[in-house]
Design a protein around this motif. Structure first.
Motif, PDB file in Angstrom:
ATOM      1  N   TRP A 107       0.693  -1.389   0.088  1.00  0.00           N
ATOM      2  CA  TRP A 107      -0.175  -0.091  -0.037  1.00  0.00           C
ATOM      3  C   TRP A 107       0.816   1.319  -0.042  1.00  0.00           C
ATOM      4  CZ3 TRP A 107      -3.603  -1.795   4.569  1.00  0.00           C
ATOM      5  CH2 TRP A 107      -4.572  -2.727   4.178  1.00  0.00           C
ATOM      6  N   GLU A 108       2.207   1.113  -0.070  1.00  0.00           N
ATOM      7  CA  GLU A 108       3.192   2.286  -0.376  1.00  0.00           C
ATOM      8  C   GLU A 108       2.933   3.141   1.014  1.00  0.00           C
ATOM      9  OE1 GLU A 108       2.714   4.207  -4.021  1.00  0.00           O
ATOM     10  OE2 GLU A 108       3.411   2.343  -5.231  1.00  0.00           O
ATOM     11  N   ILE A 109       3.126   2.549   2.364  1.00  0.00           N
ATOM     12  CA  ILE A 109       2.969   2.979   3.529  1.00  0.00           C
ATOM     13  C   ILE A 109       4.369   3.397   3.893  1.00  0.00           C
ATOM     14  CG2 ILE A 109       2.144   3.047   6.118  1.00  0.00           C
ATOM     15  CD1 ILE A 109      -0.064   3.278   3.837  1.00  0.00           C
ATOM     16  N   SER A 110       5.027   4.549   4.194  1.00  0.00           N
ATOM     17  CA  SER A 110       6.321   4.671   4.634  1.00  0.00           C
ATOM     18  C   SER A 110       6.616   4.199   5.959  1.00  0.00           C
ATOM     19  CB  SER A 110       6.553   6.239   4.631  1.00  0.00           C
ATOM     20  OG  SER A 110       6.053   6.901   5.490  1.00  0.00           O
ATOM     21  N   MET A 111       7.814   3.922   6.119  1.00  0.00           N
ATOM     22  CA  MET A 111       8.222   3.462   7.620  1.00  0.00           C
ATOM     23  C   MET A 111       7.774   4.716   8.566  1.00  0.00           C
ATOM     24  SD  MET A 111       8.993   1.038   9.413  1.00  0.00           S
ATOM     25  CE  MET A 111       9.092  -0.221   8.422  1.00  0.00           C
ATOM     26  N   ALA A 112       7.876   5.654   8.117  1.00  0.00           N
ATOM     27  CA  ALA A 112       7.733   6.740   9.289  1.00  0.00           C
ATOM     28  C   ALA A 112       6.444   6.843   9.564  1.00  0.00           C
ATOM     29  CB  ALA A 112       8.206   8.314   8.517  1.00  0.00           C
ATOM     30  N   GLU A 113       5.306   6.607   8.705  1.00  0.00           N
ATOM     31  CA  GLU A 113       3.986   6.366   8.902  1.00  0.00           C
ATOM     32  C   GLU A 113       3.831   5.409   9.767  1.00  0.00           C
ATOM     33  OE1 GLU A 113       0.866   8.248   8.086  1.00  0.00           O
ATOM     34  OE2 GLU A 113       2.717   9.406   8.806  1.00  0.00           O
ATOM     35  N   ILE A 114       4.475   3.930   9.673  1.00  0.00           N
ATOM     36  CA  ILE A 114       4.249   2.738  10.186  1.00  0.00           C
ATOM     37  C   ILE A 114       4.729   2.919  11.929  1.00  0.00           C
ATOM     38  CG2 ILE A 114       5.156   0.396  10.518  1.00  0.00           C
ATOM     39  CD1 ILE A 114       5.168   0.289   7.609  1.00  0.00           C
ATOM     40  N   HIS A 115       5.900   3.794  11.890  1.00  0.00           N
ATOM     41  CA  HIS A 115       6.295   4.027  13.129  1.00  0.00           C
ATOM     42  C   HIS A 115       5.451   5.031  14.041  1.00  0.00           C
ATOM     43  CE1 HIS A 115      10.640   2.491  12.921  1.00  0.00           C
ATOM     44  NE2 HIS A 115       9.948   1.850  13.421  1.00  0.00           N
ATOM     45  N   ARG A 116       5.053   5.976  13.338  1.00  0.00           N
ATOM     46  CA  ARG A 116       3.816   6.963  13.809  1.00  0.00           C
ATOM     47  C   ARG A 116       2.626   6.253  14.306  1.00  0.00           C
ATOM     48  NH1 ARG A 116      -0.728   9.307  12.883  1.00  0.00           N
ATOM     49  NH2 ARG A 116      -0.838   8.504  10.829  1.00  0.00           N
ATOM     50  N   PHE A 117       2.053   5.243  13.403  1.00  0.00           N
ATOM     51  CA  PHE A 117       0.926   4.785  13.703  1.00  0.00           C
ATOM     52  C   PHE A 117       1.109   3.443  14.800  1.00  0.00           C
ATOM     53  CE2 PHE A 117      -3.154   2.669  12.109  1.00  0.00           C
ATOM     54  CZ  PHE A 117      -3.861   3.971  12.333  1.00  0.00           C
ATOM     55  N   ARG A 118       1.340   3.985  16.125  1.00  0.00           N
ATOM     56  CA  ARG A 118       1.590   3.229  17.268  1.00  0.00           C
ATOM     57  C   ARG A 118       0.811   3.739  18.580  1.00  0.00           C
ATOM     58  NH1 ARG A 118       7.908   1.299  16.634  1.00  0.00           N
ATOM     59  NH2 ARG A 118       8.108   3.613  16.791  1.00  0.00           N
ATOM     60  N   THR A 119       0.744   2.892  19.644  1.00  0.00           N
ATOM     61  CA  THR A 119       0.117   3.293  20.705  1.00  0.00           C
ATOM     62  C   THR A 119       0.748   2.658  21.982  1.00  0.00           C
ATOM     63  OG1 THR A 119      -2.136   3.449  19.872  1.00  0.00           O
ATOM     64  CG2 THR A 119      -1.918   3.176  22.485  1.00  0.00           C
ATOM     65  N   LYS A 120       1.166   3.460  22.954  1.00  0.00           N
ATOM     66  CA  LYS A 120       1.716   2.817  23.972  1.00  0.00           C
ATOM     67  C   LYS A 120       1.121   1.586  24.519  1.00  0.00           C
ATOM     68  CE  LYS A 120       3.836   7.009  25.719  1.00  0.00           C
ATOM     69  NZ  LYS A 120       4.040   7.809  27.037  1.00  0.00           N
ATOM     70  N   THR A 121       1.823   0.567  24.675  1.00  0.00           N
ATOM     71  CA  THR A 121       1.077  -0.767  25.188  1.00  0.00           C
ATOM     72  C   THR A 121       0.477  -0.528  26.417  1.00  0.00           C
ATOM     73  OG1 THR A 121       3.214  -1.966  25.838  1.00  0.00           O
ATOM     74  CG2 THR A 121       2.446  -2.137  23.819  1.00  0.00           C
ATOM     75  N   LEU A 122       0.983  -0.040  27.507  1.00  0.00           N
ATOM     76  CA  LEU A 122       0.459   0.148  28.721  1.00  0.00           C
ATOM     77  C   LEU A 122      -0.842   1.036  28.639  1.00  0.00           C
ATOM     78  CD1 LEU A 122       3.729   1.010  31.032  1.00  0.00           C
ATOM     79  CD2 LEU A 122       2.438  -1.076  30.494  1.00  0.00           C
ATOM     80  N   ASP A 123      -1.050   1.768  27.755  1.00  0.00           N
ATOM     81  CA  ASP A 123      -2.166   2.636  27.582  1.00  0.00           C
ATOM     82  C   ASP A 123      -3.577   1.635  26.875  1.00  0.00           C
ATOM     83  OD1 ASP A 123      -0.845   4.610  28.697  1.00  0.00           O
ATOM     84  OD2 ASP A 123      -0.614   5.796  26.959  1.00  0.00           O
ATOM     85  N   LEU A 124      -3.093   0.701  26.178  1.00  0.00           N
ATOM     86  CA  LEU A 124      -3.887   0.098  25.350  1.00  0.00           C
ATOM     87  C   LEU A 124      -4.815  -0.944  26.236  1.00  0.00           C
ATOM     88  CD1 LEU A 124      -5.026  -0.454  22.639  1.00  0.00           C
ATOM     89  CD2 LEU A 124      -3.490  -1.984  22.273  1.00  0.00           C
ATOM     90  N   THR A 125      -6.215  -0.602  26.396  1.00  0.00           N
ATOM     91  CA  THR A 125      -7.109  -1.192  27.091  1.00  0.00           C
ATOM     92  C   THR A 125      -8.450  -1.173  26.344  1.00  0.00           C
ATOM     93  OG1 THR A 125      -8.006   0.598  28.592  1.00  0.00           O
ATOM     94  CG2 THR A 125      -6.144  -0.898  29.422  1.00  0.00           C
ATOM     95  N   GLY A 126      -9.299  -2.059  26.821  1.00  0.00           N
ATOM     96  CA  GLY A 126     -10.536  -2.156  26.011  1.00  0.00           C
ATOM     97  C   GLY A 126     -11.639  -3.163  26.641  1.00  0.00           C
TER      98      GLY A 126
END
Length: 164
Positions: free
Chosen positions: A86-105
Motif C-alpha cells: 500500500w506504499e506506507i512509509s516506515m515513518a508512518e508505520i512508526h507513527r501509527f503506534r500506541t503505548k502498550t500500557l495505555d491500550l485497554t478495552g
C-alpha cells in the motif's frame, strides 16, 4: 518481473540480497537519523520478500520496526508486506503506534476488560490481523480499524490519526 526487472512506469531492477543488505546489516533506526526509514521506503516489494526470506534478516527487520519497544503496532509487523504494497512509509508505520500500557478495552465476547498482553489480547490481535488481511486498500483498512476499535471499546483517542 522478468529477468530481475520490475515492469511498469519507472521500471527498476530488483537488487540482489547483498546489494539490499550489504554485509548482512540492515541500517539502524535511531532518534538522530532516518537511515532505516529511507532504506525500507526504497525497497521494492520483491526486495522485501528477499529480506523476509532470510531468517536472520527478517528478525533484524522486525526488531527495527518494533524499535524502541513498548508500543502496539496497528500496522502489525507480521503484515509488513501488506503495508509495503500500500506504499506506507516506515515513518508512518512508526507513527501509527500506541503505548502498550495505555491500550485497554472491553472484550466483546466476555465483557471483561482487556489489556495489551493480558486476557483477551490474543483474540484482539487475531482480529486486528484479520482486519489487515481482509482489507483491499488503506482506506478499507482505516474503516475496518475504526470498527474494530469501536467493537473492543478502545478509547479512540489512543489511536493516532489514521494513515492517509
Amino acid at each position: 518481473m522478468v529477468d530481475g526487472v520490475v515492469s511498469g512506469a519507472g521500471s527498476r531492477i530488483v537488487r540482489t540480497l547483498e546489494e539490499i543488505v550489504p554485509n548482512g546489516i540492515i541500517p539502524s533506526n535511531s532518534q538522530t537519523n532516518n537511515l532505516f526509514h529511507k532504506w525500507f521506503d526504497d525497497l521494492l516489494p520483491e526486495e522485501l520478500d528477499l529480506v523476509l526470506g532470510n531468517p536472520s534478516l527478517k528478525e533484524a527487520l522486525e526488531a527495527r520496526i518494533r524499535y524502541p519497544g513498548g508500543l502496539h503496532e496497528w500496522c502489525m509487523v507480521c503484515e509488513v508486506k501488506t503495508f509495503k504494497s500500500w506504499e506506507i512509509s516506515m515513518a508512518e508505520i512508526h507513527r501509527f503506534r500506541t503505548k502498550t500500557l495505555d491500550l485497554t478495552g472491553v472484550n466483546p465476547n466476555s465483557g471483561a476488560v482487556f489489556t495489551h498482553g493480558g486476557a483477551g489480547s490474543t483474540l484482539f490481535h487475531n482480529e486486528l490481523r484479520a482486519v489487515i488481511q481482509s482489507s483491499n486498500s488503506l482506506a478499507d483498512f482505516n474503516t475496518r480499524l475504526v470498527q474494530l476499535i469501536n467493537r473492543w471499546q478502545i478509547d479512540p483517542n489512543l489511536l493516532p490519526p489514521l494513515i492517509k
